[in-house]
Design an enzyme around this catalytic site. Structure first.
Site, PDB file in Angstrom:
ATOM      1  N   ASP A  48       0.856  -1.184   0.000  1.00 32.11           N
ATOM      2  CA  ASP A  48       0.000   0.000   0.000  1.00 32.11           C
ATOM      3  C   ASP A  48       0.892   1.234   0.000  1.00 32.11           C
ATOM      4  O   ASP A  48       1.996   1.202   0.543  1.00 32.11           O
ATOM      5  CB  ASP A  48      -0.906   0.014   1.232  1.00 32.11           C
ATOM      6  CG  ASP A  48      -2.029  -1.013   1.160  1.00 32.11           C
ATOM      7  OD1 ASP A  48      -2.418  -1.386   0.046  1.00 32.11           O
ATOM      8  OD2 ASP A  48      -2.517  -1.414   2.223  1.00 32.11           O
ATOM      9  N   ASP A 107      -6.896  -1.359  -4.742  1.00 36.34           N
ATOM     10  CA  ASP A 107      -8.010  -1.028  -3.850  1.00 36.34           C
ATOM     11  C   ASP A 107      -8.949  -0.021  -4.524  1.00 36.34           C
ATOM     12  O   ASP A 107     -10.171  -0.145  -4.433  1.00 36.34           O
ATOM     13  CB  ASP A 107      -7.501  -0.443  -2.533  1.00 36.34           C
ATOM     14  CG  ASP A 107      -6.628  -1.408  -1.743  1.00 36.34           C
ATOM     15  OD1 ASP A 107      -6.791  -2.635  -1.912  1.00 36.34           O
ATOM     16  OD2 ASP A 107      -5.780  -0.933  -0.968  1.00 36.34           O
TER      17      ASP A 107
END
Length: 160
Positions: A113, A129
């Site tokens: 991330d 995402d």
């Protein structure tokens, strides 16, 4: 339209993996780069859970769910051959994003991330995402406004 789904899914998957490769190469060594201090940073983070870090280290669960979702989408497309561009784009977004995070979990043991909105103290996330969330919203809008409209019109004709 099958081609749109396949090409779209693979392009989104490639974009996600390229972004994570660049983050690992350039952001991981310094951990974070503020693009707008205290508002938006690029921050390297290893997420061993799902969205917002929930369900940490539940890899088997993630593998099973991802495979089931990808197979269900593929079976639906092959059986129904949807002609709606919006529906195919939403399914491509869902598949590309799911595949991107699946490959991370499978080969890295975690999801990379890096999109870090600090102004609103939001959890760090990645492009996959974004694709999954956008695909889900687009699919929901399609179901409500297109499929739902058709169902309402059918009920109205039957009532007459």
């Amino acid at each position: 339209m099958l081609v749109l789904y396949i090409v779209g899914s693979l392009l989104l998957f490639a974009l996600d993996q390229l972004s994570k490769l660049l983050v690992c190469r350039f952001i991981q060594p310094v951990h974070t780069i503020p693009l707008w201090k205290n508002v938006f940073h690029l921050t390297y983070l290893e997420n061993r859970g799902a969205a917002f870090g929930i369900l940490q280290n539940k890899f088997i669960f993630f593998y099973i769910i991802t495979v089931l979702v990808l197979v269900a989408i593929l079976v639906y497309i092959l059986k129904k051959r949807p002609q709606s561009r919006v529906l195919n784009i939403s399914l491509a977004l869902l598949s590309g994003g799911a595949l991107g995070n699946f490959v991370d979990r499978l080969f890295r043991g975690y999801v990379v991330d890096f999109l870090d909105f600090r102004l609103i103290n939001f959890p760090v996330f990645n492009l996959a995402d974004c694709f999954v969330v956008c695909g889900a919203f687009l699919l929901a809008a399609y179901i409500i406004f297109v499929e739902g409209k058709g169902n309402r019109e059918e009920k109205k004709k039957k009532a007459e």
